[in-house]
Design an enzyme around this catalytic site. Structure first.
Site, PDB file in Angstrom:
ATOM      1  N   TRP A  44       0.792  -1.229   0.000  1.00  0.00           N
ATOM      2  CA  TRP A  44       0.000   0.000   0.000  1.00  0.00           C
ATOM      3  C   TRP A  44       0.830   1.288   0.000  1.00  0.00           C
ATOM      4  CZ3 TRP A  44      -4.769   1.846  -0.581  1.00  0.00           C
ATOM      5  CH2 TRP A  44      -5.013   3.147  -0.131  1.00  0.00           C
ATOM      6  N   ASP A  47      -0.319   9.230   0.630  1.00  0.00           N
ATOM      7  CA  ASP A  47       0.310  10.553   0.470  1.00  0.00           C
ATOM      8  C   ASP A  47       1.840  10.585   0.339  1.00  0.00           C
ATOM      9  OD1 ASP A  47      -2.213  10.759   1.544  1.00  0.00           O
ATOM     10  OD2 ASP A  47      -1.637  12.013   3.223  1.00  0.00           O
ATOM     11  N   GLU A 229      -6.886  18.631   4.824  1.00  0.00           N
ATOM     12  CA  GLU A 229      -5.722  17.776   5.096  1.00  0.00           C
ATOM     13  C   GLU A 229      -4.516  18.306   4.320  1.00  0.00           C
ATOM     14  OE1 GLU A 229      -7.730  13.417   5.801  1.00  0.00           O
ATOM     15  OE2 GLU A 229      -7.296  13.896   3.724  1.00  0.00           O
ATOM     16  N   TRP A 311      -9.642   8.764  -2.358  1.00  0.00           N
ATOM     17  CA  TRP A 311     -10.076   7.907  -1.248  1.00  0.00           C
ATOM     18  C   TRP A 311     -11.381   7.170  -1.553  1.00  0.00           C
ATOM     19  CZ3 TRP A 311      -6.976   5.901   1.949  1.00  0.00           C
ATOM     20  CH2 TRP A 311      -5.880   6.598   2.433  1.00  0.00           C
TER      21      TRP A 311
HETATM   22  C1  FRU Z   1      -4.581  12.158   3.519  1.00  0.00           C
HETATM   23  C2  FRU Z   1      -4.508  11.504   4.875  1.00  0.00           C
HETATM   24  C3  FRU Z   1      -3.795  12.412   5.850  1.00  0.00           C
HETATM   25  C4  FRU Z   1      -3.253  11.453   6.870  1.00  0.00           C
HETATM   26  C5  FRU Z   1      -2.897  10.262   6.016  1.00  0.00           C
HETATM   27  C6  FRU Z   1      -3.080   8.933   6.693  1.00  0.00           C
HETATM   28  O1  FRU Z   1      -4.716  11.276   2.466  1.00  0.00           O
HETATM   29  O2  FRU Z   1      -5.792  11.171   5.327  1.00  0.00           O
HETATM   30  O3  FRU Z   1      -4.603  13.424   6.389  1.00  0.00           O
HETATM   31  O4  FRU Z   1      -2.160  11.965   7.557  1.00  0.00           O
HETATM   32  O5  FRU Z   1      -3.716  10.323   4.868  1.00  0.00           O
HETATM   33  O6  FRU Z   1      -2.564   7.896   5.930  1.00  0.00           O
END
Ligand code: FRU
Length: 507
Positions: A44, A47, A229, A311
């Site tokens: 996997w 980010d 985010e 997502w």
């Molecule tokens: C964004 C996110 C961030 C978090 C990370 C967790 O895609 O949700 O906010 O730190 O992914 O994997």
């Protein structure tokens, strides 16, 4: 064992090995594996994190779960590159610990050793990340996300977590994460830009260890269809004038559904960010660029990289041994379009290292559908296409296979919109909204049009009008795409067409 029997056993063994080898797909040659985009060797990825340029090396850390192809306890994996094109996988940099998973964040080169982590003249690289405590989350606590730091004295190879973690404690906001830290020269201090549910909170520090709140921005600004985010804060040049840019990723609530990257232009005075426009802006209008931010320590050049998924379906896309890739790194610039100043993106010029000499065709009339191969010779993927028109006309370009599957990219003059339609692109059974058409506004008011496309085996990135409108989309055809068809219902003539084939970055 007698001779005959031993021959028989050996023959069975050899054929078993042969069958296995012929079934197994070589690494980075698997179905849907991007050939010019970064993807993890296996398992996997989400980010990009801690992107920093140091001693001639681009560091890319990223959200990674080494035990599965679906999201789980987050680590920071690590890859390095000298040219933004070819990548080397490095050992995992940060593992989850008693304070939690290692969520997104950034990295800085602490040249002045403000942190005191430097030793024997070695400049520390400092990572600033969110510790996400899954137990706290489960127990209904509001303070399970806190900011922590770690440092490396060996070019990011090994990391030591600071004993005083967390360095910034949660004041009671469930979504309190993704610190992006940069040096604010005028005030000689570090600024942390932090996503705090539905706004940004700025903090400052002299030593990366103690943090003071400066201000908040955005409760009433921009898009709020989901949680804020992965922010970023930096400057871009507008004809000699410094303009501050605040990037805020948003999930869900993107212009075409799910995750997307918005930005604000304005001013930052060391304490407060003020936006200079009221409209919502997106760095990429397609559904498949998310969590995008820029490399630190690259001087005046700002290089952006996003996660090439959404997502809505990132956990269920039909790849087998790995999940998800990054976009092509992009140079960001300010551009005047009509009465607006916008951010334009361009694939980094370093891509020329893997590009063939362009095949150039002039004056392609696409009133009737044109099979591109009839003009350029055989089309192979991955490839790049540059189209220039001296008029603004309806145009469509289908990337297709001979099973009747296609992704259609184009411009709709009546709506003044670019679009990408993947409703008949191949596999889409994994998520109900995947097979759909997506749109993006045209910002340029010029009477000519240009489109540049980076096409990999399972993605396309559209950069229109010198990068003023950008769209990124992924797709999963049942049979690899093998042709490109051009068409216009408005008698368009493509003044100049360039076809460029790419070499794989993994060879
Ligand atoms: C964004 C996110 C961030 C978090 C990370 C967790 O895609 O949700 O906010 O730190 O992914 O994997």
């Amino acid at each position: 064992m007698n001779k005959k029997r031993s021959f028989f056993v050996t023959a069975i063994f050899i054929s078993a090995v042969l069958v296995q080898t012929s079934n197994a797909q070589p690494l980075y040659r698997e179905m849907y594996r991007p050939q010019v985009h970064f993807s993890p060797k296996e398992k996997w990825m989400n980010d990009p994190n801690g992107m920093v340029y140091h001693n001639g090396v681009y560091h890319l850390f990223y959200q990674h779960y080494p035990d599965s192809t679906v999201w789980g306890p987050m680590h920071w994996a690590h890859a390095t590159s000298r040219d933004l094109v070819h990548w080397q996988h490095e050992p995992i940099a940060l593992y989850p610990d008693s304070l939690g998973y290692i969520f997104s964040g950034s990295a800085v080169v602490d040249v002045n050793n403000t942190s005191g982590f430097g030793k024997d003249g070695k400049v520390p690289m400092v990572a600033i990340f969110t510790h996400h405590d899954p137990k706290g989350e489960k127990n209904g606590s509001d303070v399970f996300q806190n900011q922590s730091i770690a440092y490396s004295l060996d070019e990011g190879k090994t990391w030591t977590k600071y004993a005083g973690n967390p360095v910034l404690k949660n004041p009671g906001i469930r979504d309190f994460r993704d610190p992006k830290v940069s040096w604010y020269e005028d005030g000689k201090k570090w600024i942390m830009t932090l996503a705090t549910l539905d706004h940004i909170t700025f903090y400052s520090s002299k030593d990366l260890k103690g943090w003071v709140k400066e201000s908040e921005f955005g409760k009433e600004a921009g898009a709020h269809g989901g949680v804020w985010e992965c922010p970023d804060l930096f400057t871009l040049d507008d004809n000699g004038k410094k303009v501050w840019v605040l990037i805020v990723n948003l999930n869900p609530g993107g212009p075409n559904g799910g995750s997307a990257t918005q930005y604000f232009l304005g001013n930052f005075d060391g304490k407060t960010f003020t936006a200079s426009h009221a409209d919502t802006r997106w760095l990429d209008y397609g559904p498949d660029e998310y969590a995008g931010i820029t490399w630190a320590n690259t001087g005046n050049r700002k290089i952006f990289l996003g996660w090439m998924s959404n997502w809505q379906y990132a956990n269920v896309v039909p790849t087998k041994t790995w999940r998800n890739a990054m976009t092509i790194p992009r140079d960001l610039k300010l551009k005047h379009a009509g009465d607006k100043i916008i951010i334009a993106s361009q694939p980094v010029p370093e891509l020329s290292a893997i590009q063939s000499k362009p095949i150039v065709v002039q004056n392609v009339n696409v009133t009737r559908p044109v099979d591109l191969a009839s003009k350029t010779g055989k089309i192979t993927f991955p490839c790049r296409l540059n189209l220039a028109l001296v008029e603004v006309k309806d145009l469509s370009l289908a990337i297709a296979n001979d099973a009747g599957e296609e992704v259609v990219i184009g411009y709709d003059k009546k709506q003044n919109q670019y679009f990408i339609d993947r409703s008949r692109s191949g596999r889409s059974d994994f998520q109900k909204d995947f097979a759909s058409r997506h749109i993006a506004p045209r910002f340029s008011d010029k009477g000519k049009m240009d489109l540049s496309l980076v096409i990999d085996v399972s993605s396309v990135e559209l950069f229109a009008d010198d990068g003023s409108t950008v769209m990124t989309e992924i797709f999963f055809p049942n049979k690899p795409y093998s042709k490109i068809r051009l068409q216009s219902t408005d008698n368009a003539v493509i003044k100049k067409l360039e076809y460029i084939s790419f070499k794989s970055i993994w060879k």
